[in-house]
Design a protein around this motif. Structure first.
Motif, PDB file in Angstrom:
ATOM      1  N   ALA A   1      15.665  -9.466  -9.760  1.00 29.22           N
ATOM      2  CA  ALA A   1      14.892 -10.670 -10.078  1.00 29.22           C
ATOM      3  C   ALA A   1      13.434 -10.534  -9.656  1.00 29.22           C
TER       4      ALA A   1
ATOM      5  N   SER B   1      13.733 -12.915 -15.661  1.00 27.77           N
ATOM      6  CA  SER B   1      14.587 -13.723 -14.797  1.00 27.77           C
ATOM      7  C   SER B   1      14.382 -15.210 -15.057  1.00 27.77           C
ATOM      8  N   ARG B   2      13.128 -15.625 -15.276  1.00 29.87           N
ATOM      9  CA  ARG B   2      12.856 -17.035 -15.548  1.00 29.87           C
ATOM     10  C   ARG B   2      13.507 -17.483 -16.859  1.00 29.87           C
TER      11      ARG B   2
ATOM     12  N   VAL C   1      16.193 -16.252 -18.216  1.00 30.58           N
ATOM     13  CA  VAL C   1      17.651 -16.281 -18.042  1.00 30.58           C
ATOM     14  C   VAL C   1      18.066 -17.537 -17.274  1.00 30.58           C
ATOM     15  N   THR C   2      17.380 -17.825 -16.189  1.00 22.35           N
ATOM     16  CA  THR C   2      17.734 -19.013 -15.390  1.00 22.35           C
ATOM     17  C   THR C   2      17.459 -20.298 -16.158  1.00 22.35           C
ATOM     18  N   ALA C   3      16.541 -20.229 -17.137  1.00 25.03           N
ATOM     19  CA  ALA C   3      16.265 -21.407 -17.969  1.00 25.03           C
ATOM     20  C   ALA C   3      17.256 -21.524 -19.116  1.00 25.03           C
ATOM     21  N   GLY C   4      18.241 -20.641 -19.154  1.00 19.53           N
ATOM     22  CA  GLY C   4      19.253 -20.705 -20.193  1.00 19.53           C
ATOM     23  C   GLY C   4      18.836 -20.079 -21.509  1.00 19.53           C
TER      24      GLY C   4
ATOM     25  N   ARG D   1      22.298 -10.948 -17.774  1.00 21.72           N
ATOM     26  CA  ARG D   1      22.763 -12.231 -17.211  1.00 21.72           C
ATOM     27  C   ARG D   1      23.347 -12.018 -15.814  1.00 21.72           C
TER      28      ARG D   1
ATOM     29  N   LEU E   1      20.310 -11.110 -13.337  1.00 23.00           N
ATOM     30  CA  LEU E   1      19.221 -12.076 -13.195  1.00 23.00           C
ATOM     31  C   LEU E   1      19.673 -13.529 -13.171  1.00 23.00           C
ATOM     32  N   GLY E   2      20.946 -13.770 -13.483  1.00 23.38           N
ATOM     33  CA  GLY E   2      21.418 -15.128 -13.562  1.00 23.38           C
ATOM     34  C   GLY E   2      21.636 -15.782 -12.200  1.00 23.38           C
TER      35      GLY E   2
END
Length: 462
Positions: A323, A330-331, A333-336, A458, A461-462
């Motif tokens: 990450a 990474s951003r 992925v975390t934002a969907g 995913r 970085l998820g």
């Protein structure tokens, strides 16, 4: 009746003769086309002889002979040429040659006398570093005076966009720093910066060799101009804004050739100085990787592989979380919004935008990291090698010159649009080449690999 038969016989004979004449004519046309066209050196042998003498003067370090090739009436140009020759004194040249390539390539300003608007190719090698020549084009006005051709300008073609590619010694005095594996040529500014570049490249060469097991020269030439404007000149551009935020560019011959190609790592002093210690190490290790892999990087090599592999080598011994190494991806992925596909060559383009470019580099890095973890480092190298070699055979990827890439690593600063990279062209058959290399080395096809990569992104970085 006999007359009719005779007429028919004469007609058939005439038809046969006409039929024979057609292939004969068709044969004569290609033969005439095979006659060698007269080239500029044949048309103007005196001009080429002058260029040969000019090159010989550089090789012999003879300033009087060099200036003898310069038009004495072009006083300002002659003064600049004298300075350029003096700047070359510090450069360890193994060879230096000029070739008259073409004439009439730009509009000449009004004036008398017999003149040529010439395109001239410079070829040179640095002693101990280049086994193949660096080539660049110059656009020179040649003027005949007293039966002799002389160089009278190198700027008349600018109005038509014929400015050629400048060299470091065209910009001012050249400082030289030699390392164990490196040769750094820089301008007059801060010699400590040049020593730091040499030290970092000296550390990068064994690090790259530890990952890239193929044979390579293990020598790197770095050019460190004093300003981003001068960096753009070395890249043959008059627009320095295109390199803002770009830390370094690697240029050279792409494709497997008999002799090791001549590469240059060109550093942007502004962007490089903004990097922290890790960022500088990553950038120079990344660029050194491009030098090492050059001969096996062809237009069949997708940019996610060439750039991802260079990043994988650069971060191979850096112990950071995925990450922190891939913050932009990474951003998303975390934002969907995980990526649906591997990065395309267009994602690495100049105008892709900083965020898109960053996620492209990070996605390529994670793809190569996944291969190294799942199949092993040796298999990653084999996949890279196999893709390049198949590309040479299938896509017909001959040597070409282009920047490999240029960017600033995410941990140190935001990435900026990259220069055009080798690997973006030769679409015909390219997907099939990568598919075959992937199946041969990894045992999976592109569809399955992409699905595995998406899951890996995913997961990491998820």
């Amino acid at each position: 009746m006999a007359d009719q038969r005779a007429r028919r016989r004469r007609a058939r004979r005439a038809a046969r003769l006409v039929g024979c004449a057609v292939p004969l004519f068709a044969l004569l046309v290609p033969l005439a086309g095979c006659a060698p066209a007269q080239g500029p050196t044949d048309q103007y042998p005196g001009a080429q002889r002058m260029l040969d003498a000019r090159a010989d003067a550089v090789r012999r370090h003879d300033p009087a002979a060099f200036l003898a090739s310069v038009d004495p009436r072009a006083t300002a140009f002659r003064t600049r040429q004298r300075a350029v020759f003096d700047h070359l004194a510090a450069v360890p040249l193994a060879d230096w040659r000029y070739d008259l390539v073409a004439t009439g390539v730009f509009r000449l300003p009004a004036g008398g006398g017999r003149r040529l608007a010439a395109q001239v190719r410079l070829r040179y090698r640095l002693k101990g570093f280049d086994t193949a020549p660096v080539t660049s084009l110059q656009y020179l006005t040649l003027t005949e005076r007293g039966g002799r051709w002389l160089v009278s300008s190198d700027s008349d073609g600018a109005a038509d966009g014929r400015t050629g590619t400048g060299q470091l010694w065209d910009q001012g005095p050249v400082r030289l720093v030699r390392g164990r594996y490196s040769l750094v040529l820089g301008g007059a500014a801060d010699p400590a910066r040049l020593r730091d570049l040499a030290a970092r490249v000296d550390a990068a060469v064994p690090a790259v060799s530890a990952a890239w097991k193929e044979k390579w020269a293990r020598k790197v030439v770095v050019e460190a101009p004093d300003t981003v404007e001068r960096m753009a000149q070395l890249m043959g551009s008059d627009d320095p804004s295109g390199y803002a935020g770009i830390a370094a560019v690697t240029t050279g011959e792409a494709g497997a050739v008999a002799a090791a190609p001549a590469d240059r790592v060109i550093v942007n002093p502004d962007a490089y100085e903004e990097l922290n210690d890790l960022g500088r190490t990553v950038v120079l290790t990344h660029e050194t990787t491009h030098v090492a892999t050059r001969a096996l990087t062809t237009p069949a090599t997708p940019l996610w592989l060439s750039e991802g592999f260079a990043d994988w080598v650069a971060y191979r011994e850096v112990h950071r979380t995925p990450a922190s190494t891939a913050p932009e991806l990474s951003r998303t992925v975390t934002a969907g919004r995980p990526p649906a596909r591997l990065p395309s060559d267009a994602d690495f383009g100049f105008r892709a935008g900083a965020e898109r470019l960053a996620t492209a580099y990070e996605g390529g890095w994670l793809a190569c990291r996944m291969i190294a973890e799942k199949w092993g480092e040796a298999r990653l190298v084999a996949f890279y090698r196999d893709t390049g070699r198949r590309g040479l055979r299938t896509v017909g990827a001959g040597p070409g010159k282009a920047p490999m890439e240029a960017r600033t690593p995410a941990p140190a600063a935001s990435r900026a649009p990259a220069a055009p990279a080798v690997g973006g062209g030769a679409r015909g058959g390219r997907g099939a080449v990568v598919e075959r290399a992937m199946r041969a080395q990894l045992g999976v096809g592109m569809g399955e690999f992409t699905a595995m990569w998406r899951a890996y992104v995913r997961q990491e970085l998820g």
